[in-house]
Design a protein around this motif. Structure first.
Motif, PDB file in Angstrom:
ATOM      1  N   LEU A 118       0.819  -1.205   0.000  1.00  0.00           N
ATOM      2  CA  LEU A 118       0.000   0.000   0.000  1.00  0.00           C
ATOM      3  C   LEU A 118       0.856   1.260   0.000  1.00  0.00           C
ATOM      4  O   LEU A 118       1.874   1.349   0.679  1.00  0.00           O
ATOM      5  CB  LEU A 118      -0.888   0.016   1.250  1.00  0.00           C
ATOM      6  N   SER A 119       0.425   2.208  -0.777  1.00  0.00           N
ATOM      7  CA  SER A 119       1.077   3.531  -0.742  1.00  0.00           C
ATOM      8  C   SER A 119       0.045   4.545  -1.208  1.00  0.00           C
ATOM      9  O   SER A 119      -1.022   4.193  -1.712  1.00  0.00           O
ATOM     10  CB  SER A 119       2.292   3.558  -1.676  1.00  0.00           C
ATOM     11  N   ASP A 120       0.389   5.836  -1.072  1.00  0.00           N
ATOM     12  CA  ASP A 120      -0.506   6.864  -1.599  1.00  0.00           C
ATOM     13  C   ASP A 120      -0.492   6.804  -3.129  1.00  0.00           C
ATOM     14  O   ASP A 120       0.420   6.238  -3.738  1.00  0.00           O
ATOM     15  CB  ASP A 120      -0.038   8.254  -1.139  1.00  0.00           C
ATOM     16  N   CYS A 121      -1.483   7.434  -3.734  1.00  0.00           N
ATOM     17  CA  CYS A 121      -1.578   7.425  -5.201  1.00  0.00           C
ATOM     18  C   CYS A 121      -0.353   8.117  -5.812  1.00  0.00           C
ATOM     19  O   CYS A 121      -0.092   9.290  -5.530  1.00  0.00           O
ATOM     20  CB  CYS A 121      -2.850   8.146  -5.643  1.00  0.00           C
ATOM     21  N   PRO A 122       0.404   7.411  -6.649  1.00  0.00           N
ATOM     22  CA  PRO A 122       1.607   8.040  -7.218  1.00  0.00           C
ATOM     23  C   PRO A 122       1.273   9.183  -8.184  1.00  0.00           C
ATOM     24  O   PRO A 122       2.063  10.118  -8.322  1.00  0.00           O
ATOM     25  CB  PRO A 122       2.295   6.880  -7.946  1.00  0.00           C
ATOM     26  N   PHE A 123       0.102   9.126  -8.803  1.00  0.00           N
ATOM     27  CA  PHE A 123      -0.275  10.194  -9.746  1.00  0.00           C
ATOM     28  C   PHE A 123      -0.583  11.486  -8.983  1.00  0.00           C
ATOM     29  O   PHE A 123      -0.102  12.559  -9.341  1.00  0.00           O
ATOM     30  CB  PHE A 123      -1.474   9.747 -10.591  1.00  0.00           C
ATOM     31  N   GLN A 124      -1.395  11.349  -7.911  1.00  0.00           N
ATOM     32  CA  GLN A 124      -1.700  12.536  -7.096  1.00  0.00           C
ATOM     33  C   GLN A 124      -0.450  13.074  -6.415  1.00  0.00           C
ATOM     34  O   GLN A 124      -0.263  14.284  -6.291  1.00  0.00           O
ATOM     35  CB  GLN A 124      -2.742  12.194  -6.026  1.00  0.00           C
ATOM     36  N   THR A 125       0.419  12.136  -5.979  1.00  0.00           N
ATOM     37  CA  THR A 125       1.677  12.576  -5.345  1.00  0.00           C
ATOM     38  C   THR A 125       2.495  13.397  -6.328  1.00  0.00           C
ATOM     39  O   THR A 125       3.053  14.444  -5.978  1.00  0.00           O
ATOM     40  CB  THR A 125       2.486  11.346  -4.864  1.00  0.00           C
ATOM     41  N   MET A 126       2.566  12.940  -7.580  1.00  0.00           N
ATOM     42  CA  MET A 126       3.315  13.707  -8.588  1.00  0.00           C
ATOM     43  C   MET A 126       2.667  15.067  -8.826  1.00  0.00           C
ATOM     44  O   MET A 126       3.369  16.073  -8.989  1.00  0.00           O
ATOM     45  CB  MET A 126       3.421  12.925  -9.899  1.00  0.00           C
ATOM     46  N   ASP A 127       1.339  15.121  -8.860  1.00  0.00           N
ATOM     47  CA  ASP A 127       0.657  16.427  -9.015  1.00  0.00           C
ATOM     48  C   ASP A 127       1.119  17.405  -7.936  1.00  0.00           C
ATOM     49  O   ASP A 127       1.480  18.544  -8.219  1.00  0.00           O
ATOM     50  CB  ASP A 127      -0.867  16.268  -8.900  1.00  0.00           C
ATOM     51  N   HIS A 128       1.085  16.927  -6.674  1.00  0.00           N
ATOM     52  CA  HIS A 128       1.463  17.799  -5.551  1.00  0.00           C
ATOM     53  C   HIS A 128       2.932  18.205  -5.639  1.00  0.00           C
ATOM     54  O   HIS A 128       3.292  19.359  -5.440  1.00  0.00           O
ATOM     55  CB  HIS A 128       1.198  17.110  -4.208  1.00  0.00           C
ATOM     56  N   LEU A 129       3.791  17.215  -5.949  1.00  0.00           N
ATOM     57  CA  LEU A 129       5.225  17.518  -6.020  1.00  0.00           C
ATOM     58  C   LEU A 129       5.520  18.518  -7.127  1.00  0.00           C
ATOM     59  O   LEU A 129       6.314  19.446  -6.948  1.00  0.00           O
ATOM     60  CB  LEU A 129       6.027  16.227  -6.272  1.00  0.00           C
ATOM     61  N   LEU A 130       4.866  18.330  -8.277  1.00  0.00           N
ATOM     62  CA  LEU A 130       5.175  19.209  -9.416  1.00  0.00           C
ATOM     63  C   LEU A 130       4.714  20.643  -9.158  1.00  0.00           C
ATOM     64  O   LEU A 130       5.302  21.585  -9.698  1.00  0.00           O
ATOM     65  CB  LEU A 130       4.575  18.650 -10.709  1.00  0.00           C
ATOM     66  N   ASP A 131       3.666  20.806  -8.329  1.00  0.00           N
ATOM     67  CA  ASP A 131       3.260  22.166  -7.946  1.00  0.00           C
ATOM     68  C   ASP A 131       4.452  22.934  -7.381  1.00  0.00           C
ATOM     69  O   ASP A 131       4.630  24.114  -7.632  1.00  0.00           O
ATOM     70  CB  ASP A 131       2.159  22.123  -6.866  1.00  0.00           C
ATOM     71  N   GLU A 132       5.266  22.217  -6.584  1.00  0.00           N
ATOM     72  CA  GLU A 132       6.443  22.861  -5.978  1.00  0.00           C
ATOM     73  C   GLU A 132       7.649  22.830  -6.930  1.00  0.00           C
ATOM     74  O   GLU A 132       8.277  23.858  -7.190  1.00  0.00           O
ATOM     75  CB  GLU A 132       6.802  22.132  -4.675  1.00  0.00           C
ATOM     76  N   ILE A 133       7.957  21.639  -7.453  1.00  0.00           N
ATOM     77  CA  ILE A 133       9.217  21.463  -8.194  1.00  0.00           C
ATOM     78  C   ILE A 133       9.229  22.303  -9.477  1.00  0.00           C
ATOM     79  O   ILE A 133      10.228  22.937  -9.806  1.00  0.00           O
ATOM     80  CB  ILE A 133       9.433  19.966  -8.534  1.00  0.00           C
ATOM     81  N   SER A 134       8.113  22.321 -10.196  1.00  0.00           N
ATOM     82  CA  SER A 134       8.085  23.010 -11.493  1.00  0.00           C
ATOM     83  C   SER A 134       8.330  24.508 -11.359  1.00  0.00           C
ATOM     84  O   SER A 134       8.730  25.157 -12.324  1.00  0.00           O
ATOM     85  CB  SER A 134       6.741  22.768 -12.187  1.00  0.00           C
ATOM     86  N   LYS A 135       8.059  25.030 -10.167  1.00  0.00           N
ATOM     87  CA  LYS A 135       8.336  26.464  -9.949  1.00  0.00           C
ATOM     88  C   LYS A 135       9.837  26.722  -9.872  1.00  0.00           C
ATOM     89  O   LYS A 135      10.289  27.837 -10.099  1.00  0.00           O
ATOM     90  CB  LYS A 135       7.680  26.932  -8.640  1.00  0.00           C
TER      91      LYS A 135
END
Ligand code: FE2
Ligand code: FE2
Length: 262
Positions: free
Chosen positions: A124-141
């Motif tokens: 079990l883990s958190d959704c990798p797609f949603q995790t990427m959405d959240h991470l990219l909000d920060e990283i892409s900046k």
């Protein structure tokens, strides 16, 4: 920017063969950044500790990504707190130690290295797609240079992540299955993609483990104690180049197989 990513280094055999192969890769490709998946780097193929991480750094690996075996060695809990060159899956429980993404500087350019883990046939883990959405909000900046190690079992989940992140990250490189796939490509949004980079370590076992043990497990469905295979070794990696905007312009698989070793 020239990047080499090495697939799951498995046991001392994997570390030793990395030491034999990496100088040749460096001579041929002259990479600016070398990343390796090290979730199997302990001598028993499970997890990592400080001594093993130092061995990999001494051989020229600059950053280590992990996977489902990240916590198998107890030392990982303090090691990942302290060592900022190790990236563990971002979509595991947030209270666990370590980082799911790190930033590094390559010739003055900031690069983000991200590790995420799949959910199909995995713990079990958190959704990798949603995790990427959240991470990219920060990283892409901060940077368009974003390299993702997606540690997952099934090809469909990996391809789905590749297409989902196409145009949003520089590369989506799969790890975990230990078998290199031949589908390296640059997706339409200039994201480098490979379903699985393959492993580095014992070549004659089953994913690095002594084959008789795995056959026994499949035949009888009884628990077996894993031991790594002996004999010949192989090295699997991927090389890709990014342009000044962090978009992929080339991708190439690397594979060395040792002949006839007892
Ligand atoms: Fe692995
Ligand atoms: Fe794994």
């Amino acid at each position: 920017m020239k990047i080499v990513m090495i697939g799951d280094i498995t046991g001392q055999a994997g570390i030793d063969y990395l030491g034999e192969c990496l100088p040749q890769v460096i001579a041929e490709k002259n990479p600016d950044l070398i990343i390796a998946n090290a979730e199997n780097a302990m001598s028993n193929g499970r997890g990592i500790n400080r001594q093993v991480a130092e061995q990999l750094y001494d051989l020229g690996v600059e950053f280590l990504t992990m996977g489902n075996h990240v916590w198998d060695h107890k030392d990982a809990f303090t090691l990942l707190q302290e060592d900022q060159r190790i990236v563990r899956p971002a979509n595991m429980a947030a209270s666990l130690p370590g980082r799911g993404h790190v930033y590094c500087k390559v010739h003055g350019q900031e690069v983000a290295i991200v590790n995420i883990i799949g959910r199909t046939y995995m713990n079990l883990s958190d959704c990798p797609f949603q995790t990427m959405d959240h991470l990219l909000d920060e990283i892409s900046k901060r940077t368009p240079f974003i390299i993702v190690d997606f540690h997952a079992e099934v090809t469909s989940e990996k391809l789905a992540m590749g297409y989902y992140l196409d145009g949003k990250v520089s590369a989506v490189i799969g790890t975990h299955t230990h078998v290199q796939t031949a589908d390296e490509q640059i997706l339409s949004g200039q994201t480098a993609y490979l379903t699985d980079v393959g492993m580095t370590g014992p070549a004659q076992g089953i994913l690095g483990v002594d084959k008789s043990l795995i056959i026994e497990r499949f035949r009888y469905a009884t628990p077996v104690r894993f031991e790594l295979a002996k004999g010949s070794r192989h090295f699997h990696a991927v090389y890709f180049e990014l342009d000044k905007a962090g978009r992929a312009v080339s991708i190439e698989r690397i594979r060395y197989v040792e002949k006839d070793r007892k």
